[in-house]
Design an enzyme around this catalytic site. Sequence first.
Site, PDB file in Angstrom:
ATOM      1  N   GLU A  88       0.834  -1.183   0.000  1.00 21.86           N
ATOM      2  CA  GLU A  88       0.000   0.000   0.000  1.00 21.86           C
ATOM      3  C   GLU A  88       0.880   1.248   0.000  1.00 21.86           C
ATOM      4  O   GLU A  88       2.004   1.223   0.496  1.00 21.86           O
ATOM      5  CB  GLU A  88      -0.923   0.024   1.228  1.00 21.86           C
ATOM      6  CG  GLU A  88      -1.919  -1.131   1.181  1.00 21.86           C
ATOM      7  CD  GLU A  88      -2.998  -1.058   2.250  1.00 21.86           C
ATOM      8  OE1 GLU A  88      -4.133  -1.415   1.919  1.00 21.86           O
ATOM      9  OE2 GLU A  88      -2.716  -0.676   3.396  1.00 21.86           O
ATOM     10  N   CYS A 101       3.495   8.534   1.380  1.00 20.53           N
ATOM     11  CA  CYS A 101       4.049   7.582   2.342  1.00 20.53           C
ATOM     12  C   CYS A 101       4.234   6.271   1.574  1.00 20.53           C
ATOM     13  O   CYS A 101       3.255   5.683   1.116  1.00 20.53           O
ATOM     14  CB  CYS A 101       3.062   7.425   3.493  1.00 20.53           C
ATOM     15  SG  CYS A 101       3.553   6.214   4.726  1.00 20.53           S
ATOM     16  N   CYS A 108       6.405  -6.901   6.649  1.00 21.45           N
ATOM     17  CA  CYS A 108       7.463  -6.439   7.538  1.00 21.45           C
ATOM     18  C   CYS A 108       7.799  -7.561   8.509  1.00 21.45           C
ATOM     19  O   CYS A 108       6.905  -8.281   8.959  1.00 21.45           O
ATOM     20  CB  CYS A 108       7.009  -5.211   8.328  1.00 21.45           C
ATOM     21  SG  CYS A 108       8.321  -4.460   9.327  1.00 21.45           S
ATOM     22  N   CYS A 112       6.230  -5.474  15.433  1.00 26.48           N
ATOM     23  CA  CYS A 112       5.842  -4.590  16.537  1.00 26.48           C
ATOM     24  C   CYS A 112       4.408  -4.927  16.929  1.00 26.48           C
ATOM     25  O   CYS A 112       3.542  -5.114  16.071  1.00 26.48           O
ATOM     26  CB  CYS A 112       5.966  -3.124  16.142  1.00 26.48           C
ATOM     27  SG  CYS A 112       7.665  -2.672  15.699  1.00 26.48           S
ATOM     28  N   CYS A 115       1.263  -2.884  15.483  1.00 25.43           N
ATOM     29  CA  CYS A 115       1.264  -2.474  14.069  1.00 25.43           C
ATOM     30  C   CYS A 115       0.669  -3.566  13.182  1.00 25.43           C
ATOM     31  O   CYS A 115       1.070  -4.728  13.261  1.00 25.43           O
ATOM     32  CB  CYS A 115       2.701  -2.172  13.629  1.00 25.43           C
ATOM     33  SG  CYS A 115       2.843  -1.742  11.881  1.00 25.43           S
ATOM     34  N   CYS A 333      -1.123   5.641  10.286  1.00 23.42           N
ATOM     35  CA  CYS A 333       0.117   4.995  10.756  1.00 23.42           C
ATOM     36  C   CYS A 333      -0.201   3.647  11.389  1.00 23.42           C
ATOM     37  O   CYS A 333      -1.055   3.551  12.260  1.00 23.42           O
ATOM     38  CB  CYS A 333       0.804   5.845  11.821  1.00 23.42           C
ATOM     39  SG  CYS A 333       1.207   7.498  11.293  1.00 23.42           S
TER      40      CYS A 333
END
Length: 342
Positions: A88, A101, A108, A112, A115, A333
């Site tokens: 994205e 962004c 990933c 975390c 996230c 975010c």
Amino acid sequence: MSRYDLDRDGIAALLADLPRFRTGQLWEGLYSQLADPAELQVLPASLRERLATEPALAEALGVERELTADAGTTIKWLLSLARGGRIEAVLMHHPRRSTVCVSSQAGCAMACSFCATGDAGFTRQLSTGEIVEQVVLAARAARRVARRLDHVVFMGMGEPFANFDNVWRAVERIIDDLGIAARHVTLSTVGVVPGIRRLAESPRQVNLAVSLHAANDALRDELVPLNHQYPLGQLLGACADYVAATHRRISFEWALIAGVNDSDDDADELATLAAGLRAHVNLIPLNPTPGGIARQLAGSPRTRVLAFQARLGRRGVNATVRRTRGRAIAAACGQLAVGPTP
Ligand code: SAH
């Protein structure tokens, strides 16, 4: 392959049988006009036809879905990669600037706990061209509404410093060829120390943001698993060396999680670290994610956010609260994640 993977020599090699000026025209078409090679009117029709079927000049990203929010000023693209995988990218128009962004990896590996990208896991590294193409896509969309894309943040999916070489080549292409000022490019890292050290060696004036979220190892180990590998002592040491070498200000990102890292003591601990480095703090009230909700993590209430910010301010640390964009389309975010291919 993306048409934006080739450097200028690569383009020249592709057109080796043609007069040299064709390389310049094609390069100009890709990086100034942001055009499809097959549509470049300066080229003869026969050449355009040949370029249309040249595998090295194919597009790597397909727009699978485009979603808008915030009265059309936030646009999120779900992109499918020709090489496989999905990512994205998010374009945000602000009154005086337009920022994209971008993702640096499909997925990933950093995991975390708050996230959504981390929850989904890692698929693969993005190539330089796959990163640059996201910027081109956003720059084209900005042009269509008479705006100029002028800021790039590596805050989408992925950890940029876990894909350093491809990311760095993309950064150079974005600055040198797409004409975006280095000072308007920001790399955000969860704390990959070798990446911070490499960035410190570069004369490029790009910005560094570090996703801190906790100012002691016990809490940071919980929130950011990479802290086990690069604990705060090492991370802050690298940050101090970066500041000494570049004389640039670092920003610390801090997702404010109710009852987890938003107390007065947390603010004081953060203030001590940030003041020592003269760092700026970016507070992001936690955005909801499925994993976060399952772990009963919630964003700090507005009054707590403001109290936290004020407390930092009283200790001489400049902190801003990041305005949330694109929550309605899961573009804020930590919300970027792609489901299975439909
Ligand atoms: N991997 C890099 C780039 C991602 S930037 C990094 O970690 O810096 C995305 C930013 O959003 C990071 O600061 C990340 O910690 C933060 N973030 C992740 N999940 C979030 C959430 N649910 N709410 C608010 N911020 C979040």
